[in-house]
Design an enzyme around this catalytic site. Structure first.
Site, PDB file in Angstrom:
ATOM      1  CG  ASP A  99      -2.080   0.963   1.062  1.00 50.75           C
ATOM      2  OD1 ASP A  99      -2.121   1.691   0.052  1.00 50.75           O
ATOM      3  OD2 ASP A  99      -2.948   0.997   1.952  1.00 50.75           O
ATOM      4  CB  ILE A 100       3.418   2.269  -2.256  1.00 50.37           C
ATOM      5  CG1 ILE A 100       2.918   1.792  -3.633  1.00 50.37           C
ATOM      6  CG2 ILE A 100       4.219   1.154  -1.572  1.00 50.37           C
ATOM      7  CD1 ILE A 100       4.019   1.472  -4.637  1.00 50.37           C
ATOM      8  CE  LYS A 101      -4.202   4.810  -0.154  1.00 46.97           C
ATOM      9  NZ  LYS A 101      -3.764   3.892   0.927  1.00 46.97           N
ATOM     10  NE  ARG A 102       6.182   5.381  -2.809  1.00 44.74           N
ATOM     11  CZ  ARG A 102       6.005   5.293  -1.494  1.00 44.74           C
ATOM     12  NH1 ARG A 102       4.864   5.669  -0.936  1.00 44.74           N
ATOM     13  NH2 ARG A 102       6.976   4.841  -0.715  1.00 44.74           N
TER      14      ARG A 102
END
Lengths: 310, 310
Positions: free
Chosen positions: A108-111
């Site tokens: 879960d990095i939401k880059r």
């Protein structure tokens, strides 16, 4: 090749474990059992290294306890990254250990960034890193979360890298927080909301990469806290797997997430973090040292609660 | 307290160096001079450590060469993060070295997440990390870039942490890539576009934190590749400093970025990455070993090109 497709792998795991639950591995240091922290802080002068070791021990115990009852885990990198290189090491070790134990991992990095930059992220989390013509593994998660603000050319590198490696991508569409309305609920000229338009984009962005299950490797993040929008989006995005955060601590219930699933009870996974990994805190049965058993129990209860509404 | 405000610090640096240029430190390994790479790969078996050492040496030489001619540097974390813990170490060392040498730093991280998670990121990059009641420095950059898709409650933790520590936040509004149109150019019922609405949000989000310069610590990322939108947004966002990417390699010219500045030639910084740090590649005067001199020369040329249009 069938089992190589991310959506097929995910559905196989859902059916095997008979669970649609994703456990969020968000290790807030102050909530990690004291015995674990004490052990690592006694032996280690570097505070961030002691944190990393505490997180790794905590996560491994959780993973061991839940691996046969849930299909997916989602470590949230924001709870690792503050501890710098040591935190990133703990994140990588968590992803790798979960995979070893047969869990599907969502980093879960939401880059999000422009094309050439997004490509660097995509390789880091879903592919291999090239150094002087040789390839080395990076984080090597099964899937990632990404932001959609920059549009298709920022999403494409993740879809390309994921499709190549049997991995998945979850794009933010309608998030679980209150302020998601600021941008996501704005209405266009044609009366569609931004989240509906983004939903249609995401469904089309994955259209070339649909597996045997009928779902593509490009899914969507849609919050449990907005049940009506969840159901609307399910109808609008027939090929997209939903990753549904916001269950439990954020307020979402089993009834709220019902609309995320298709008529076969597939096409979605529901995440809970605090409600599972710190379940012992709210339990009369389990003590702090039973945190892993408490997590397993909470994951089973959540699994059953969701089965009941399907 | 005046000089403690991010916008005031930034404007002071702009006036002192007489430059509105931000140098993007995006070290693509294959473009780092061979002599540097060879040195570190000879001595080091761990490939990611050799990469990190190469990046650090390259960046330090660049920073030494440009520190008296530009006010700001912007390392893009996507070019460090693929190398895992070693990459993060190189990123932190770059930020710290740049600060030591008197440069203002923008950690180009484009993070975004729901409130409690965003807070973890905000502390990691703009604040301190608490471990068992003690505070330790994290990345400690002067400012960050963030994504806006989740709305105000996801932005607020960065504004709060930044305001407390004299630091800044740049929110994506209109990005420099072609697909920025997918979402950002959508038109609302009232004929405003998404980027205009986000611009108004960002200007209002910073309204409580305006410094002596008349600018707030909450700025906006607005691409050089869309000059008309840049000028529109300047009028719409009188209190927001613009970070303008897309100059040079991405196609933006000095004439294109003119609209980013206010009537005093302030309120914006223009970023170039490849065009400066790899300037020797396109130069007849400089060789690979002169990369730092070439970067300094390119930064000065860009500075002058922008001064001319103001």
């Amino acid at each position: 090749m069938k089992k190589f497709h991310f959506a097929d792998r995910l559905h196989e795991a859902i059916e095997k474990k008979n669970s649609r639950v994703c456990v969020g591995l968000d290790p807030r240091l102050e909530k990690i059992p004291k015995a674990i922290r004490d052990k690592h802080f006694e032996n280690e002068k570097n505070p961030f290294k002691a944190v990393a070791e505490s997180i790794i021990e905590f996560n491994k115990a959780l993973i061991d306890a839940i691996t046969d009852v849930v299909p997916v885990v989602k470590p949230q990198i924001a709870f690792y990254e503050p501890y710098g290189p040591e935190g990133i090491r703990a994140f990588y070790e968590t992803v790798n250990y979960a995979k070893e134990k047969g869990l599907i991992t969502i980093a879960d990095i939401k880059r999000e960034d422009i094309g050439s930059t997004a490509e660097a992220y995509a390789k880091a989390y879903l592919g291999k890193i090239e150094v002087n013509g040789e390839e080395f593994p990076g984080c090597d998660a099964d899937s990632v979360t990404i932001g959609p603000y920059l549009g298709w050319d920022s999403v494409k590198p993740f879809v390309t890298e994921g499709a190549k490696n049997g991995k998945g991508v979850f794009v933010l569409v309608k998030t679980s927080n209150v302020s998601s309305a600021d941008l996501q609920d704005l209405k266009m000229e044609d009366q569609r909301s931004v989240y509906e338009i983004m939903g249609q984009y995401v469904d089309s962005w994955g259209a070339d990469e649909v597996g045997e299950s009928g779902y593509s490797m490009t899914g969507a993040v849609v919050g449990a806290t907005f049940p009506d929008q969840l159901a609307d989006l399910r109808a609008l995005m027939p090929q997209s797997i939903f990753l549904v955060p916001g269950y439990g601590a954020q307020g979402g219930t089993a009834e709220d997430v019902k609309g995320a699933f298709d008529e076969n009870g597939l096409g979605a996974i529901v995440n809970s973090s605090r409600g599972i990994i710190f379940a012992w805190e709210k339990s009369d049965t389990f003590t702090e040292q039973d945190f892993a058993d408490a997590a397993r129990h909470a994951a089973q209860e959540m699994t059953e609660a969701i089965q009941k509404v399907l």
